[in-house]
Every structure is written in C-alpha cells, then in structure tokens.
Design a protein around this motif. Structure first.
Motif, PDB file in Angstrom:
ATOM      1  N   GLY A 131       2.547   3.840  22.087  1.00 13.96           N
ATOM      2  CA  GLY A 131       2.132   2.810  21.239  1.00 13.96           C
ATOM      3  C   GLY A 131       3.187   1.552  21.185  1.00 13.96           C
ATOM      4  N   GLN A 132       4.448   1.798  21.124  1.00 12.55           N
ATOM      5  CA  GLN A 132       5.275   0.786  20.830  1.00 12.55           C
ATOM      6  C   GLN A 132       6.030   0.560  22.125  1.00 12.55           C
TER       7      GLN A 132
ATOM      8  N   GLU B  40       1.268  -8.615  15.781  1.00 11.75           N
ATOM      9  CA  GLU B  40       0.454  -8.444  17.071  1.00 11.75           C
ATOM     10  C   GLU B  40       0.956  -7.240  17.699  1.00 11.75           C
ATOM     11  N   THR B  41      -0.019  -6.611  18.616  1.00 11.21           N
ATOM     12  CA  THR B  41       0.429  -5.558  19.276  1.00 11.21           C
ATOM     13  C   THR B  41       1.562  -5.598  20.289  1.00 11.21           C
ATOM     14  N   ASP B  42       2.390  -4.664  20.217  1.00  9.80           N
ATOM     15  CA  ASP B  42       3.593  -4.714  21.269  1.00  9.80           C
ATOM     16  C   ASP B  42       3.119  -5.222  22.692  1.00  9.80           C
ATOM     17  N   TRP B  43       2.245  -4.624  23.200  1.00 11.17           N
ATOM     18  CA  TRP B  43       1.835  -5.001  24.825  1.00 11.17           C
ATOM     19  C   TRP B  43       1.418  -6.260  24.838  1.00 11.17           C
ATOM     20  N   GLU B  44       0.806  -6.978  23.678  1.00  7.38           N
ATOM     21  CA  GLU B  44       0.346  -8.371  23.833  1.00  7.38           C
ATOM     22  C   GLU B  44       1.347  -9.310  24.190  1.00  7.38           C
ATOM     23  N   VAL B  45       2.709  -9.012  23.036  1.00  5.28           N
ATOM     24  CA  VAL B  45       3.726  -9.713  23.026  1.00  5.28           C
ATOM     25  C   VAL B  45       4.473  -9.635  24.232  1.00  5.28           C
ATOM     26  N   TYR B  46       4.708  -8.209  24.829  1.00  6.93           N
ATOM     27  CA  TYR B  46       5.362  -8.015  26.187  1.00  6.93           C
ATOM     28  C   TYR B  46       4.550  -8.919  27.340  1.00  6.93           C
TER      29      TYR B  46
ATOM     30  N   GLU C 253       5.951  -1.116  33.329  1.00  7.85           N
ATOM     31  CA  GLU C 253       5.895  -0.561  31.918  1.00  7.85           C
ATOM     32  C   GLU C 253       4.708  -0.698  31.200  1.00  7.85           C
ATOM     33  N   LEU C 254       3.744  -1.880  31.453  1.00  5.71           N
ATOM     34  CA  LEU C 254       2.672  -1.845  30.595  1.00  5.71           C
ATOM     35  C   LEU C 254       1.508  -0.791  31.052  1.00  5.71           C
ATOM     36  N   LEU C 255       1.698  -0.415  32.359  1.00  5.61           N
ATOM     37  CA  LEU C 255       0.699   0.543  32.852  1.00  5.61           C
ATOM     38  C   LEU C 255       1.109   1.881  32.309  1.00  5.61           C
ATOM     39  N   THR C 256       2.255   2.180  32.016  1.00  6.52           N
ATOM     40  CA  THR C 256       2.828   3.346  31.664  1.00  6.52           C
ATOM     41  C   THR C 256       2.472   3.317  30.004  1.00  6.52           C
TER      42      THR C 256
ATOM     43  N   GLU D  13      -6.991  -3.981  34.108  1.00  9.81           N
ATOM     44  CA  GLU D  13      -8.063  -5.279  33.972  1.00  9.81           C
ATOM     45  C   GLU D  13      -7.582  -5.953  32.966  1.00  9.81           C
ATOM     46  N   ILE D  14      -7.149  -5.103  32.019  1.00 13.85           N
ATOM     47  CA  ILE D  14      -6.958  -5.756  30.661  1.00 13.85           C
ATOM     48  C   ILE D  14      -5.486  -6.564  31.014  1.00 13.85           C
ATOM     49  N   ILE D  15      -4.369  -5.907  31.547  1.00 14.99           N
ATOM     50  CA  ILE D  15      -3.306  -6.638  31.945  1.00 14.99           C
ATOM     51  C   ILE D  15      -3.606  -7.901  32.926  1.00 14.99           C
ATOM     52  N   MET D  16      -4.502  -7.785  33.757  1.00 11.95           N
ATOM     53  CA  MET D  16      -4.841  -9.184  34.287  1.00 11.95           C
ATOM     54  C   MET D  16      -5.544  -9.977  33.453  1.00 11.95           C
ATOM     55  N   LYS D  17      -6.323  -9.694  32.787  1.00  6.16           N
ATOM     56  CA  LYS D  17      -7.084 -10.655  31.911  1.00  6.16           C
ATOM     57  C   LYS D  17      -5.794 -11.318  30.954  1.00  6.16           C
ATOM     58  N   GLY D  18      -5.203 -10.621  30.357  1.00 10.96           N
ATOM     59  CA  GLY D  18      -4.192 -10.837  29.460  1.00 10.96           C
ATOM     60  C   GLY D  18      -3.241 -12.004  30.188  1.00 10.96           C
ATOM     61  N   LEU D  19      -2.925 -11.701  31.440  1.00 11.78           N
ATOM     62  CA  LEU D  19      -2.015 -12.392  32.084  1.00 11.78           C
ATOM     63  C   LEU D  19      -2.613 -13.820  32.415  1.00 11.78           C
ATOM     64  N   VAL D  20      -3.780 -13.817  32.737  1.00 11.75           N
ATOM     65  CA  VAL D  20      -4.486 -14.935  33.089  1.00 11.75           C
ATOM     66  C   VAL D  20      -4.645 -16.064  31.974  1.00 11.75           C
TER      67      VAL D  20
END
Lengths: 636, 423
Positions: A570-571, B315-321, B347-350, B356-363
């Motif tokens: 999660g983090q 925000e969630t960590d992944w969104e910031v990342y 890193e995001l994938l792991t 798909e979410i990565i792609m969308k967020g990136l765009v």
C-alpha cells in the motif's frame, strides 16, 4: 562402455570403447548393429552372455546377420569408429580438466574404501567426457562398473523359443526392474568367472540411462534412492547430460533438496576446452595418418582441425566423429572447398552492388554451411554475445559499399532516411543461435536497448517495434509460428531504428526485470485478494483505492499478515530511487533463464504452482484466524 | 465410519445448499471435516448430485461489524429506504421487488457510485435480514480438462456472489458450474420465501466472450429457480444478448452536493464536525467516487482533527508517485530518463497498480503539461497504446512505447516552440 554383470570375457574387450559408436549407420557398414546395442541386457541376466556375443557379431549363430558381419570384420578394423579406437586409457589421455578428474577420483576413493556407498551426480554437456572419466578412473582404481541400461521388451528378431521364454519372464515394468537392479547390484557380488582378476569384489554402480517413468514422476526415483541410501554398500554414479536448450533434466531429477537430503555429491563438467580438443584431434589424425597405407584417406590439415574444433562446441565425441567423417574419401572436405571456390569465382565477376551484397551474404552462409557440414553440431552463441551482436549492431563499412555502388543508396529520396549500411550479423541467425525463444530474447533486448541509444526519436521507433513484436505474439494459438516473426521484427527494428549508434565502450547487460515484476505483480494481486477478501471489493478498487488508504489509516482490527502486506504494497516511498527492482547483471557465459516463469496466464498449464504457493500459505493463516471468528458467531 | 445421523444431515445440507439458515453453519461443516467428508459422502450417496463434487468448500463467516471499522463499511446503507441519493431509483427498485416478478438485472455505473450497496439493499428487500449473514467460501471447480479452478465466492443463504473473472480464461466453466449448482437446488420453504435465489456476478465486463455466451444460455435455462444480477462498470463489453435479457439499471455517480451530504452525515455520526469547504474539496478530489471520498475523509481525520478548511487531503501514494513520474517525463527527454521512468513503472506494477490504470493516470497527468493541438495528439497516442496494452501480452512494452512516443513528440514540440520564439 557396457560392462555387464556376467558377460565378462566379452565385456572386458569392450571396456576400451570410449563413446557410443556412431557410424554404424554409414553405408557399407553393417546396419544391423544398432538394433541391439541398447537392447535389454541389464536384467535378463541369463540371456546376457549370448546377447553379448551377438552384439559383437563374432560367434553367434542365431543372428541372421552374423555371416555378413564376419565377412566385413576385416574391413571393420578400418571403419571402426575412432571414438572407440582412440578412447582414453589413462587419465592423461582424458580430455577433461585435471581438477575435475581429481575431484571425481577423490570421491571414488573415499566411497569405495568405506563400506557405505554414496551417490555421485555428474552433469555436463554431452561429449565432455563424463562417462570416459568414470570408466578410466574405475579401471585405475580396480572397480567394476555395473551399469543400468533401460530394458526393452521389443524383440523383433528373437526366433528361438528359449529367448522368448526368458523375455516373457522379465516382462515386468522398467520401474520394478530398476528397483531390482539397484537392490541386486548393491547386495550381491558378481560371480567369479575364469580370467577374471581378483579385484572384482569392489564395484561401482553406474546409471546413465534413466527409466522414462522417472522423467514423469521424479518422486519415484527419489523414493528408490532413499531406500538405496539406507542399505547402500557400493558407490552409485548418475550421469546426466544437460543440454543447452535447457530442459535441465538434472535439476528436474535431482532437485536441490533431494541432493541435500540424500547427501548426493554433484560434479559438473565443462565442455572440452578448444586447446585440449585440438591436442586430441591432432593426436588422432597423426596416428591415423601414420597408419594410412592404402591412401584412400586424406589427412586433414591444421585449418580443418581448427574448424572442426570450433564447430563441435566442446563436444569431443562429435569432433572425433566429424574428423573421421571428414577423412572419408567421398565426403572429403577438399572437394567441397574446391566447389565453393569455383562458386566464388563465378559470382565475383558481378560488379553490381546488389550482387555484391548478395555475394557477401552467400559467402557468409557458405562459411557457416561449411562449418555445419563438418561439425554437425550447431554452433551456439552465449546470450551475452548474442545480445551484443544485436545491440551493438555492427554494420558494414561505408566506403566499401560506396565504391561499389556509386551514390551508395538505391532508395528513392523520400525514403533515404531509412538507408542503412549492410548488417554484419544476420539477426535471425543470432536469435536462433542463442537457443532462446524469440519472446524471451526480446525481453532481454528490451531490458538493455536503452543504453545503446542516444536519441529520443530513435528510442521512440525502437520501442514501437518492440510493442509490435509483443502484439504479434499476443495470441497464444498462433504464438509458436508468430514468435519467429516477432523476434525478427524486434531485432531488425531495434537495429534499424538505432541511427546514431553510440560506438565503443563496454556496457554491462542486465537480465530482464519484467519477469520478476510481473510475477510479483500477480502474486501481490492474489495475496491482496485473499487477505482482504472480506471487504468484498473488485480487485481494481481494492488495489487502487482501499489498500493505499488503509495504509494511511489506523484501523485496529487486522491481523499481522494484512499489516505487513499493507506496509509492503500500500505504501510507496516517494523520494527514494526505486530499489526494489534490482538490476541483475548478465554474466558473459551465463545461459539465460529459459523458463518463462509461468508468464502467460492463458495457456500455461503449470501456472498455478510457483506463484500461488506463497499465496496459499497466507490464506491458510487467514483461515485459521478466521476460524476463531466463526466460533464467536456460532456461540451467539 | 460415520454414524448415520450426521451423514443424513449432511446429505440434506448438501442438496439444499444455500437454503435456509442455520443448517449449513460453518461449524457443522467443520465438524464434518472438510475434504474427507466430501469424499465420504460421495461414497455413501453415489448417484446423488452433491455440492461436494466440486471438491472442498471451506466456509468463513463474514462478520462485518467486528472486524471492520472503516467508515465505508460502517455507514453503508442497508435498505433501499435508507439510500442517500438516487432515491427515485431506489423507490423503483422497491416497487420492482414488491411486484413479485423479478427479471435479471444488469447494474452498471462507474466505480464508487454505489452499485453494490444498492444491490445488497435490494437483496435485503427481497429476503430480509438473513441475506446479511455472509460467508466466504473457497470453492474448487473441476474443468472438463481436469484442471482444478479455485475460486472464492461470497454467499448468504439466499444468494451467491461470484467474481468469475478471477478464474481468468476458465471463467466459463466457473459460471456454468456454480450457477448450475445453485439453480438446481430449490428453496426449501417456498411458501414463506421467494421461489428463486439470486446469483450476483461482479465484473461482468471482464468476462471472456466465451463465458458471456455461456451465461446467456444459463440465464434462459434456470430462469425458474434463480435470478442473475450482473454488475459492471460499462455495458460496452457486455454482449448484446445478455444486455437484452436483463433489465439495465444505471447507477450514476452522486453529484458533488450528494457526496458532501454523505460525508457530513457520516462525520456527524462519528461525532466529528466537517467544514463544508473541506467536504467540497474532498468530493472534488475524489472525482465523486463515494468510496474514495469516504476513505479520504477518514484519512483526513487520521491526519488532523479538528479539521481545518485548508488542510491538504491525503492522496494515495501511487497517485503521487505517478504524478512525479509524469513530471520526470516532462522534465527531460532522453533514453536515460526513459530508463528511470521504466524503473518507476515497474515499481508501480509491483505495488499492484494495474497497467491500464497506470496508463490512464499517466495520460491525465501528462495532458496537464500539454497545450492546444498537442493534447489531441497525446490523447490519440494514448488510445493507440492502450489498445495495444489490451491486446498484447507484456504491459511494459506498451507503457514504455507510449512514454517514448510522448517524449519524442514533446521534445519536438518544445524545440519548435523555441524556434518560433527565436524568430
């Protein structure tokens, strides 16, 4: 090679044979021999002497081919395979590194002198002298080799009633026979026969030929071995050839934990070094040359020997075989060379650039063919070099082509930015020689290509080609055929799009991260689903919404597995440079990992095992803990 | 081996699987001893169709109120009357239940709009409070190819929830087998209860075409004993025949005001005071995804209380990342940068973020940095590679190809811009 329990007088004469003879199939030779070579000899022990004789083709009357063999026996002397004739008789003659021999020898000494036997596993590519080492050493140590050979129940030529009866008696499964063999070989000493030395009480059990059953269920082999280890009195040696294409039967048959459990020592052989091989080839050819009287054999010169040497890629058996082959009068190499020269003369008349190119290619393939024709063994390329060939993409010299074709470009003006010099290496061939599936090779390329590019536009094109290649192999029904095209697109695309190649300099190559990342991704997703199942969410919202926020909340009622998982997944540490994805450097001689690690969800049959293993245990934990909850519920 | 009474009881239980309460309690299941009981019962009642032919079924009772304290779950409305928004639709659903005849439903709408909540309310309306006694079951379905498929289902005595897309390519078998099992057993007290049971299929849009066609057939066949409620985000991936066999119910996202209202009521129930400005901010930031909004609100509470108006919403960590990754792409366009970006994508994938979410967020992040006609071009590129992502096998190729393409286009754009400024 096959020293047998009872067939002593014949077997002792055969002891010298180094490798399997391979030229029985040649025209003009007896064609009947191979039929029986690997016949069922191991356990039908009463039938042994007889069959043994037949095999030698000397005395037996029942063999229909015997007479014709007798006639040929004179000629046979000459046509005897050289691998047999020049099999090593002492340690000095072995083509194996001294250290290895010492290693095996010390093991053998240790385990024959003690009353309790042990198990030794010899691995290495075929033709690197594993069997020869064992044989030479056991002869020197005065050990008798008792070898297991898969029995066959197929007896097409058995006419005599007696034999038939025997066969029907021994008609039990290979597995049972193997068990019995181990038991008997271990328990009983051989019968003393006339003309036998006094040393026969010490022996060594050799298994080179595994019953097929074991490949399907290695567990049964392990069971047998466990039993054997308990009562063993004699050393047991397994010889497993590993092949470059990586089915890794040694790892399959003898996994690490079994090796530890049963205390199996393992020694792995390397391919024969070129210098050693040269030495042996030279010795053999000079010996042959001296013997040569009738003049029908040509002596190969140094260059040919070297070619043979490089063509055999460390397989001495195939090298000697091809040496003999190449000195046969009809198949003479020189003839081929002459023809080739003629070819070259003809083609060199053409002045056109196009033709020149073609000629070059022709020459290249000719050279390869030449090597293949003699060597017989596919030359293989270590992955490191194969990748280098693609990524460094050496091209022909500019001036060379320019002088031949004037302007140097035959492309129309609007396409001239696609003009490239001629490639020195054929990409498809490189991939083929790397012994790797195209898909996997692409992963390696993908991992490493960025370091070889300097321009973003080039990278853009290259990455699109890689994407194309992936698309080509996306559908699993057609993957086997499309894989070649995919790798072709990827390799050629990469090479083509690299317009401003950064030249020079060594760059380390890395193993692809993708497999690991993908595996981890799926593992984590599965774990997330099983750990947080009671939130009843769809995977996507679970992974992108709930988990990251759970990491930010202080929700008390969670078990340890969930807490660690949230902390792990999660983090994300934001500032830190990603350290989770470690780069693994590809060593120069390292074979790539062949298994695609259950990468495709759709068609991979064994997919479940490796990935679900950790997940299962975690869910097991969950089950136990939830059980407590159930009790609360029912008591309500 | 078994005394006769428990065996008989088990037999009954198996046949009326998922029917009246109390009988198939997890404890009774456990007392029979899981797997061995399945084998034993099969031996004794050969010829009978038993649930246990599928293998082991392990039950875990869901105990919502004890184990979970998330606001999302705690204050989830449980009856149609208590729903906070789209009340008209709720009333219609209530009517639907009361009318008696009840068609298959296809509930669709964006994530976090409250589809699932609505469905559970509907089920409660149908069957009463018994439907809330949920248990998670681990079922094993044996495919015709003898391959064992393991799948988790959530069930009460009246309904069964399956996410068949968990089974990947084998989802067809799962759907057919599980629905068949449910549908072939009758409700036991049909006088007091509905004549049918409900199978709730989530993520129908992720089912393979094969499974969807199988579903169509199954729907017709077992209409008498079971109803399907399908739940998905978009109907575009659901085949026509299924759409036409269902009553489609769209659950749109709540409006900003509605989200604010929910947040305020929840906070009031928690005894907290939520400033309206913060509620507005949260609802904006969550994109009106109510689940996300509630999680955000709770995270705000952890971060700081009393709330302040200008507090920044976690925000969630992944969104910031991901945003940082996008900034990295914009900052410099070189192969080395791309290498860095690739490491971040890995890193995001792991961290379980779907490609798909990565792609969308990136765009989305990248588009913020583009202007004018570049936006259309980037969006077009993104669509192109997103499509390939769906078709292809290894996501990283396509994500990286998109990044490289964007880098090239952006670099050219910037260079052109510089040239224009020179003149």
């Amino acid at each position: 090679m096959n020293k047998l329990p009872l067939g002593d007088n014949t077997a002792s004469s055969r002891v010298n044979c180094w490798f399997d003879p391979s030229f029985f199939d040649l025209p003009g030779e007896s064609f009947s021999l191979p039929v029986r070579r690997k016949g069922s000899q191991a356990l039908g022990s009463k039938a042994e002497p007889k069959r043994q004789k037949k095999r030698k083709g000397e005395v037996s009357n029942s063999d229909p081919h015997a007479s014709c063999l007798m006639k040929e026996s004179a000629q046979r002397d000459q046509d005897d395979p050289w691998v047999d004739r020049y099999s090593p008789s002492s340690q000095a003659e072995l083509a194996v590194h001294k250290k290895k021999i010492e290693e095996v020898e010390s093991w053998m000494r240790l385990h024959t002198n003690s009353s309790k036997g042990g198990i030794l596993l010899l691995t290495g590519p075929s033709g690197c002298g594993k069997t020869a080492t064992v044989q030479v050493l056991s002869r020197e140590l005065g050990l008798r080799i008792q070898e297991w050979i898969n029995p066959t129940n197929l007896e097409p030529y058995s006419s005599s009633q007696h034999e038939w009866r025997l066969n029907s008696l021994s008609c039990s499964s290979q597995l049972v026979q193997f068990q019995e063999f181990l038991l008997r070989a271990n328990k009983y000493n051989c019968l003393r026969m006339l003309g036998d030395g006094g040393t026969a009480d010490r022996k060594l059990i050799l298994v080179e030929d595994f019953p097929n059953q074991f490949y399907m269920q290695p567990g049964t082999l392990h069971e047998n071995l466990r039993r054997f280890v308990k009562i063993s009195r004699h050393p047991l040696v397994f010889i497993v050839s590993d092949s470059l294409s990586g089915d890794s039967s040694s790892r399959f048959l003898f996994p690490r934990e079994i090796q530890e459990e049963l205390d199996i020592s393992s020694i792995s052989f390397n391919p024969v070094a070129p210098t050693t091989m040269m030495k042996i080839l030279t010795r053999i050819s000079s010996l042959e040359g001296r013997k040569k009287t009738c003049g029908k054999m040509g002596t190969p010169d140094q260059a040919v020997l070297e070619k043979l040497c490089s063509g055999s890629s460390g397989d001495i058996r195939s090298a000697i075989n091809s040496l003999q082959f190449s000195t046969l009068p009809d198949m003479s190499l020189h003839k081929g060379l002459r023809m080739m020269k003629k070819d070259r003369l003809v083609t060199s008349l053409d002045k056109d650039v196009f033709r020149t190119n073609q000629r070059k290619r022709k020459k290249q393939t000719k050279e390869q063919k030449e090597e293949q024709a003699i060597g017989g063994k596919d030359a293989s390329l270590f992955l490191f070099r194969a990748l280098g060939k693609i990524l460094h993409c050496k091209r022909g010299n500019h001036e060379c082509v320019g002088s031949g074709g004037g302007a140097g470009s035959c492309l129309p003006s609007h396409l001239c930015h696609h003009d490239r010099e001629e490639l020195l290496a054929d990409p498809e061939l490189v991939v083929e020689r790397s012994h790797m599936s195209g898909e996997f090779f692409n992963l390696y390329l993908h991992q490493n290509y960025l370091n070889f590019f300097s321009d973003v536009e080039d990278v853009e094109r290259a990455s699109e080609y890689l994407s194309d290649a992936d698309l080509l192999t996306a559908d699993w029904t057609s993957r086997s055929t499309m894989e070649d095209y995919g790798s072709s697109v990827a390799t050629r695309g990469l090479i083509h799009s690299n317009s401003q190649h950064i030249s020079g300099g060594f760059r380390p190559l890395h193993k692809p991260n993708w497999l690991l990342v993908n595996k981890k991704h799926r593992e984590n997703c599965l774990a997330a689903q099983s750990l947080f199942r009671n939130f009843c969410l769809t995977p996507v919202s679970l992974q992108t919404e709930l988990l990251p926020y759970l990491a930010k909340l202080t929700s008390p009622m969670r078990n340890q597995a969930q807490i660690t998982f949230i902390q792990d997944v999660g983090q994300m540490s934001l500032r830190r440079f990603p350290s989770r994805v470690k780069l693994e450097t590809l060593m120069e001689k390292e074979p790539g990992e062949r298994k695609m690690d259950s990468e495709e969800e759709e068609e991979d049959k064994e997919e479940g095992l490796p990935t679900s293993q950790p997940q299962l245990t975690t869910s097991q934990v969950l089950l136990e803990e939830e059980d407590l909850v159930i009790e609360e519920y029912t008591s309500d | 081996m078994f005394p006769s009474t428990p065996l008989c009881r088990f037999h009954v239980e198996s046949c009326i699987y998922l029917s009246p309460a109390t009988i198939l309690t997890p404890s009774s299941l456990r007392s029979l001893g899981g797997n061995s009981s399945a084998v034993a019962s099969e031996k004794y009642f050969a010829g009978e169709r038993l649930l246990c032919q599928h293998g082991t079924t392990t039950g875990i009772t869901l105990n919502n109120h004890h184990t979970m304290s998330l606001w999302v779950d705690k204050y989830r409305p449980t009856s149609l009357g208590k729903l906070d928004y789209h009340k008209e639709q709720a009333a219609q659903l209530k009517n639907l239940v009361q009318c008696g005849d009840f068609p298959h439903l296809l509930v669709y709408g964006p994530s976090g709009a409250g589809k699932k909540t609505r469905i559970m309310c509907l089920l409660r309306e149908l069957y009463g409070a018994g439907v809330e006694k949920l248990r998670i079951e681990h079922q094993t379905v044996v495919a015709p190819s003898k391959k064992k498929i393991e799948i988790n289902t959530i069930a009460s005595n009246y309904h069964l929830e399956i996410n068949a897309s968990d089974a990947g390519n084998q989802d067809r078998v799962v759907i057919q087998e599980l629905i068949k099992t449910v549908a072939q057993s009758q409700q036991i007290q049909s006088s007091t209860q509905r004549e049918f049971k409900v199978v709730l299929l989530t993520e129908v849009d992720r089912l393979t075409k094969d499974a969807q066609h199988a579903l169509r057939r199954t729907m017709e066949k077992y209409m008498a004993t079971c109803r399907l409620i399908l739940c998905c985000i978009s109907t575009s991936k659901v085949i026509g025949p299924i759409r036409s066999r269902c009553l489609a119910i769209r659950v749109p996202l709540p409006s900003t005001e509605e989200v604010c209202n929910v947040l305020t009521t929840v906070c009031k129930k928690e005894g907290l005071l939520l400033p309206p400005e913060l509620a507005k901010q949260i609802s904006d930031k969550s994109g009106r995804n109510l689940r996300k909004a509630l999680l955000m609100c709770e995270a705000c509470r952890v971060q700081q209380y009393p709330f302040s108006v200008d507090q920044d919403i976690p925000e969630t960590d992944w969104e910031v990342y991901l945003r940082e990754t996008a900034n990295l792409i914009v900052s410099q366009q070189s192969p080395q940068k791309l290498l860095e970006v690739r490491a971040r994508l890995y890193e995001l994938l792991t961290h379980c973020i779907p490609p798909e979410i990565i792609m969308k967020g990136l765009v989305t992040e990248l588009l913020n940095n583009c202007d004018g006609h570049l936006k259309t071009e980037v969006a077009h590129m993104a669509a192109y590679y997103e499509h390939r992502l769906q078709l292809g096998n290894k996501a990283i190729y396509h994500l990286e190809a998109f990044t490289a393409k964007f880098m090239a286009v952006y670099k050219k754009f910037m260079e052109d811009g510089l040239d224009a400024m020179m003149f």
